[in-house]
Scaffold this motif. Structure first.
Motif, PDB file in Angstrom:
ATOM      1  N   UNK A 142       0.830  -1.206   0.000  1.00 43.49           N
ATOM      2  CA  UNK A 142       0.000   0.000   0.000  1.00 43.49           C
ATOM      3  C   UNK A 142       0.866   1.259   0.000  1.00 43.49           C
ATOM      4  N   UNK A 143       1.928   1.219   0.792  1.00 46.37           N
ATOM      5  CA  UNK A 143       2.846   2.367   0.844  1.00 46.37           C
ATOM      6  C   UNK A 143       3.497   2.589  -0.519  1.00 46.37           C
ATOM      7  N   UNK A 144       3.951   1.498  -1.145  1.00 49.84           N
ATOM      8  CA  UNK A 144       4.579   1.622  -2.463  1.00 49.84           C
ATOM      9  C   UNK A 144       3.588   2.153  -3.496  1.00 49.84           C
ATOM     10  N   UNK A 145       2.350   1.666  -3.430  1.00 53.85           N
ATOM     11  CA  UNK A 145       1.321   2.134  -4.362  1.00 53.85           C
ATOM     12  C   UNK A 145       1.079   3.623  -4.197  1.00 53.85           C
ATOM     13  N   UNK A 146       1.025   4.084  -2.960  1.00 50.73           N
ATOM     14  CA  UNK A 146       0.811   5.508  -2.702  1.00 50.73           C
ATOM     15  C   UNK A 146       2.010   6.334  -3.162  1.00 50.73           C
ATOM     16  N   UNK A 147       3.221   5.840  -2.884  1.00 45.89           N
ATOM     17  CA  UNK A 147       4.433   6.570  -3.280  1.00 45.89           C
ATOM     18  C   UNK A 147       4.507   6.702  -4.802  1.00 45.89           C
ATOM     19  N   UNK A 148       4.152   5.633  -5.515  1.00 45.51           N
ATOM     20  CA  UNK A 148       4.160   5.681  -6.981  1.00 45.51           C
ATOM     21  C   UNK A 148       3.120   6.665  -7.503  1.00 45.51           C
ATOM     22  N   UNK A 149       1.957   6.654  -6.881  1.00 43.38           N
ATOM     23  CA  UNK A 149       0.882   7.539  -7.346  1.00 43.38           C
ATOM     24  C   UNK A 149       1.228   9.004  -7.097  1.00 43.38           C
ATOM     25  N   UNK A 150       1.782   9.264  -5.913  1.00 38.82           N
ATOM     26  CA  UNK A 150       2.067  10.659  -5.545  1.00 38.82           C
ATOM     27  C   UNK A 150       3.465  11.113  -5.935  1.00 38.82           C
ATOM     28  N   UNK A 151       4.249  10.131  -6.474  1.00 37.60           N
ATOM     29  CA  UNK A 151       5.612  10.411  -6.911  1.00 37.60           C
ATOM     30  C   UNK A 151       6.444  11.032  -5.772  1.00 37.60           C
ATOM     31  N   UNK A 152       6.415  10.332  -4.640  1.00 39.09           N
ATOM     32  CA  UNK A 152       7.191  10.740  -3.466  1.00 39.09           C
ATOM     33  C   UNK A 152       7.928   9.524  -2.938  1.00 39.09           C
ATOM     34  N   UNK A 153       8.978   9.715  -2.158  1.00 35.54           N
ATOM     35  CA  UNK A 153       9.689   8.569  -1.583  1.00 35.54           C
ATOM     36  C   UNK A 153       8.785   7.782  -0.627  1.00 35.54           C
ATOM     37  N   UNK A 154       8.883   6.470  -0.687  1.00 36.79           N
ATOM     38  CA  UNK A 154       8.085   5.627   0.209  1.00 36.79           C
ATOM     39  C   UNK A 154       8.411   5.897   1.670  1.00 36.79           C
ATOM     40  N   UNK A 155       9.626   6.331   1.930  1.00 32.87           N
ATOM     41  CA  UNK A 155      10.037   6.608   3.317  1.00 32.87           C
ATOM     42  C   UNK A 155       9.270   7.773   3.933  1.00 32.87           C
ATOM     43  N   UNK A 156       8.627   8.587   3.082  1.00 32.30           N
ATOM     44  CA  UNK A 156       7.879   9.740   3.584  1.00 32.30           C
ATOM     45  C   UNK A 156       6.397   9.417   3.795  1.00 32.30           C
ATOM     46  N   UNK A 157       6.015   8.168   3.522  1.00 28.68           N
ATOM     47  CA  UNK A 157       4.618   7.755   3.668  1.00 28.68           C
ATOM     48  C   UNK A 157       4.396   7.152   5.055  1.00 28.68           C
ATOM     49  N   UNK A 158       3.302   7.515   5.675  1.00 29.03           N
ATOM     50  CA  UNK A 158       2.924   6.931   6.964  1.00 29.03           C
ATOM     51  C   UNK A 158       1.483   6.411   6.862  1.00 29.03           C
ATOM     52  N   UNK A 159       1.147   5.521   7.784  1.00 27.95           N
ATOM     53  CA  UNK A 159      -0.224   5.016   7.862  1.00 27.95           C
ATOM     54  C   UNK A 159      -0.694   5.122   9.307  1.00 27.95           C
ATOM     55  N   UNK A 160      -1.895   5.612   9.479  1.00 28.98           N
ATOM     56  CA  UNK A 160      -2.497   5.694  10.807  1.00 28.98           C
ATOM     57  C   UNK A 160      -3.998   5.497  10.679  1.00 28.98           C
ATOM     58  N   UNK A 161      -4.544   4.621  11.499  1.00 29.49           N
ATOM     59  CA  UNK A 161      -5.988   4.354  11.531  1.00 29.49           C
ATOM     60  C   UNK A 161      -6.573   4.092  10.150  1.00 29.49           C
ATOM     61  N   UNK A 162      -5.846   3.334   9.344  1.00 27.42           N
ATOM     62  CA  UNK A 162      -6.350   2.936   8.047  1.00 27.42           C
ATOM     63  C   UNK A 162      -6.251   3.986   6.966  1.00 27.42           C
ATOM     64  N   UNK A 163      -5.504   5.051   7.208  1.00 29.54           N
ATOM     65  CA  UNK A 163      -5.340   6.118   6.223  1.00 29.54           C
ATOM     66  C   UNK A 163      -3.861   6.239   5.855  1.00 29.54           C
ATOM     67  N   UNK A 164      -3.573   6.152   4.562  1.00 31.95           N
ATOM     68  CA  UNK A 164      -2.213   6.320   4.058  1.00 31.95           C
ATOM     69  C   UNK A 164      -2.015   7.803   3.773  1.00 31.95           C
ATOM     70  N   UNK A 165      -0.922   8.369   4.281  1.00 32.59           N
ATOM     71  CA  UNK A 165      -0.763   9.815   4.158  1.00 32.59           C
ATOM     72  C   UNK A 165       0.686  10.227   3.922  1.00 32.59           C
ATOM     73  N   UNK A 166       0.808  11.431   3.335  1.00 36.84           N
ATOM     74  CA  UNK A 166       2.112  12.033   3.074  1.00 36.84           C
ATOM     75  C   UNK A 166       2.136  13.407   3.720  1.00 36.84           C
ATOM     76  N   UNK A 167       3.326  13.861   4.064  1.00 37.40           N
ATOM     77  CA  UNK A 167       3.445  15.132   4.768  1.00 37.40           C
ATOM     78  C   UNK A 167       2.939  16.318   3.948  1.00 37.40           C
ATOM     79  N   UNK A 168       2.792  16.121   2.633  1.00 37.12           N
ATOM     80  CA  UNK A 168       2.266  17.194   1.779  1.00 37.12           C
ATOM     81  C   UNK A 168       0.775  17.395   1.984  1.00 37.12           C
TER      82      UNK A 168
END
Length: 728
Positions: A142-168
């Motif tokens: 899920x993190x990789x899918x989000x990083x690819x979609x948002x074109x951001x590093x996977x290391x900047x992706x977090x998940x909390x309470x079922x929501x995948x999010x980026x600092x942007x």
């Protein structure tokens, strides 16, 4: 979570795999050698298959596929907690389904992965690493899918309470990402969380099955219906080993609704089934049936006969299960020796839901619906009966209304019985087998009867220098796939063979008997009798040598820190060392089973009507507490179950016939008879160990040891009711 926080939580509480496109399914298999991802297949619909532990649908629902049956023990909740932790999912989006029979994917790793089934308190213990890895893998995808979609590093992706999010500020729920995630290769080197970072494991959560069970939506086998389904009720032989000689179904067939009367013979038993449109018609037909039984090879002994034989065997040396030092030499040098004999009856499982099963035979196939506990055995046995390959027998897991070992039968007795009835009828209509309570009590299987003889030698200071333990009883594993060339049935000696107390000269022996009474594991198996014998005998020694039972145990546990920690915790929480009122007596017991250590203190109050069990304090070391509330529930449940057996539980035989047939003759503990129970968990960083069974064997010796404090008379035969002991 601190021990204080755990205590506060615990004491406040009590009482097709793939269904369409757009779902992400993660299957992980951990053979003995480690983690291995199954082959992935990315389909055009965006679904990653084939079988799975984790499924995430478009609506963000996370479904955990449980290879273990939910029998009331809370395994669904514990397994879901592990996945939710690794996924950082919201608890409200978690669901659990029973997995299909597939030994390659769902083999019980505690049994070497060769069998699929639930038992031995292994559900959480054997699935812990497996589900951590499955959850972590799904999270990584899920993190990789989000990083690819948002074109951001996977290391900047977090998940909390079922929501995948980026600092942007970009975010997405799981369901929005599953189609993309399903197209990704399955990573094989995902690192699961370190326990120090857990935010869900170690905290209590609502049970995932509570709402369905409390609203009546949960489907047990007894609730299950299919179009055209018929119901079978069986006339079983009144004595074990008897066979059907002949039967007259004339009157049975005159009962409205009766469709057929058929005879069957399986490896477990012979019988005649009355099949009807509903249960009551089938039962009335069964009651009108006349059966003549061939009892030439039937069991015809009485319980007193067996006890006499067992007592005689205790006087003779048995097969040696454990030997340290030289007990005979130590006895010769001892300042004093003590002996005791303990006797234990057969016990019924007495599940809330008696045995039942639904079978539908098709063309070259068979489908089963059942509170399924032993998938591998049942699938194989039914396939053999019907001349099918095991893969052609599909098993659907339903909730089970209790089991305590009864539904994990190596002969698949009642499951094969259902298939045999359907086969004999030659029908493709679904057949539901329903056992009455009387059938459940009288048709087997039971916890074996046992007799223990024990002898101890002490020196002038009261130190135990020799310990001899001789056990007599039936083998549970003989004749099953679990049997080996070892003459020692480990289930007969567990809890005695691994006695933790340091005694320099120690010997454990076993005599295996072979009555025709069908026996089976019963909640906590061999520990149900070995814990009682060892812990009561230890108290006998303490009493005769004027030692404090707690202090004596402490002096023998220097090589077992886990046991010592549990002993100290239960002593502290029960106030063992504090001044007691004149009408208070405490009894202590400690035992390890299924790799967990449990200590219990039974608190009695003397009353004009006799002793009253006021409360039980329990301490347990079961490794990491995945869900503390479930652990507390299981300790309470185990204590209630063990207490029920200790007070009144006994299956007895008179000339081969079972004398008990319902709860009037086999009483079980009622809710108003339960003592107050408080559970304390030893903080641990070790992997989880069993909790479904370890609470059961400790309560009987704790209670007996408390009773002996009143008049100095040890209780050496169960149930207590047969010894004239009745609690107020």
């Amino acid at each position: 979570m601190s021990a204080a926080e755990q205590d506060a939580v615990i004491q406040a509480s009590r009482r097709d795999i793939l269904k369409g496109g757009g779902a992400l399914t993660v299957a992980m298999w951990l053979p003995t050698g480690g983690a291995q991802a199954n082959d992935a297949d990315v389909t055009k619909s965006g679904t990653w298959a084939p079988n799975a532990f984790v499924r995430i649908d478009k609506d963000s629902t996370v479904t955990v596929l449980s290879k273990h049956t939910e029998m009331g023990q809370g395994s669904y909740t514990g397994l879901a907690t592990i996945v939710a932790e690794e996924l950082d999912a919201d608890w409200n989006q978690i669901r659990v389904e029973g997995a299909p029979a597939d030994v390659k994917l769902y083999g019980n790793l505690a049994w070497g992965g060769a069998f699929q089934g639930t038992g031995g308190s292994t559900a959480i213990a054997n699935s812990y690493d497996q589900l951590k890895q499955a959850g972590a893998t799904a999270r990584a995808m899920l993190v990789t899918a989000a990083a690819n979609r948002w074109k951001v590093p996977a290391s900047e992706i977090t998940i909390a309470s079922g929501v995948v999010q980026h600092k942007s500020g970009k975010s997405a729920r799981f369901g929005e990402l599953v189609a993309d995630a399903a197209k990704l290769p399955v990573p094989t080197d995902v690192k699961a969380k370190d326990p120090s970072t857990y935010n869900r494991i170690g905290k209590s959560a609502p049970r995932v099955d509570s709402k369905a069970k409390s609203t009546g939506k949960a489907i047990f086998t007894q609730d299950f219906k299919l179009p055209g389904m018929v119901t079978a009720v069986v006339a079983h032989p009144p004595r074990f080993g008897a066979k059907v000689k002949s039967f007259d179904a004339t009157k049975a067939k005159q009962v409205k609704g009766v469709k057929a009367v058929v005879q069957f013979d399986t490896a477990a038993r012979s019988g005649v089934a009355v099949v009807a449109t509903d249960f009551w018609a089938a039962k009335k037909g069964r009651d009108a049936l006349t059966v003549e039984w061939d009892e030439s090879n039937a069991f015809k002994q009485s319980s007193d006969d067996l006890l006499k034989e067992y007592r005689e065997l205790t006087k003779k040396p048995g097969a040696v299960a454990r030997k340290e030092g030289d007990v005979e030499q130590a006895f010769a040098k001892a300042a004093r020796t003590l002996e005791a004999t303990y006797e234990f009856p057969y016990l019924a499982h007495a599940t809330m839901e008696p045995m039942n099963c639904v079978v539908k035979i098709g063309q070259g196939s068979c489908e089963i619906w059942n509170g399924e506990q032993f998938q591998t055995a049942d699938q194989t046995a039914v396939a053999k009966l019907l001349g099918l390959a095991p893969k052609d027998v599909k098993i659907n897991q339903l909730y089970a209304g209790g089991s305590f070992g009864r539904r994990a039968n190596p002969l698949s007795d009642y499951v094969v019985e259902t298939a045999a009835i359907a086969k004999a009828m030659g029908t493709t209509d679904p057949v539901k087998l329903v056992w009455t309570r009387e059938d459940d009590m009288r048709a087997g299987y039971y916890r074996p009867m046992y007799v223990h003889w024990m002898k101890a030698g002490v020196d002038a200071q009261g130190k135990i220098v020799a310990w001899q333990h001789r056990i007599v009883g039936q083998s549970i594993i003989a004749g099953t796939v679990f049997a080996s060339n070892d003459p020692i049935d480990f289930t007969s000696v567990e809890g005695a063979k691994n006695l933790p107390y340091h005694i320099p000269n120690l010997q454990v022996e076993l005599h295996t008997t072979k009555p025709q009474v069908p026996v089976l594991w019963w909640r906590s198996v061999g520990s149900t009798h070995t814990a009682y014998a060892t812990e009561c005998f230890l108290d006998d020694i303490a009493r005769e040598t004027r030692q404090d039972p707690y202090a004596l145990r402490r002096s023998l546990l220097e090589k077992h820190p886990r046991h010592l920690a549990v002993l100290d915790l239960v002593a502290e929480k029960s106030g063992w060392k504090k001044q007691r009122a004149a009408d208070e007596v405490y009894g202590l017991a400690l035992h390890e089973s299924f790799n967990s250590v449990v200590g219990e203190v039974a608190k009695l109050k003397k009353t004009p009507n006799g002793p009253k069990l006021v409360s039980v304090v329990c301490a347990v070391d079961c490794g990491i507490a995945v869900n503390p509330n479930i652990i507390a529930m299981q300790m309470e449940s185990g204590i209630g179950y063990g207490l029920s057996a200790a007070l009144t539980g006994a299956v007895t035989f008179k000339e081969g016939r079972v004398e008990q047939d319902n709860f009037d003759t086999y009483p079980v503990l009622r809710i108003n008879e339960m003592p107050a129970i408080e559970t304390h968990i030893v903080p641990s960083k070790n992997k989880p160990t069993g909790v479904g069974e370890p609470g059961t064997p400790v309560i009987a010796p704790a209670l007996a040891n408390a009773l002996a404090q009143i008049d100095g008379k040890p209780v050496r035969s169960l149930p207590l009711s047969t010894q004239g002991v009745k609690l107020a």
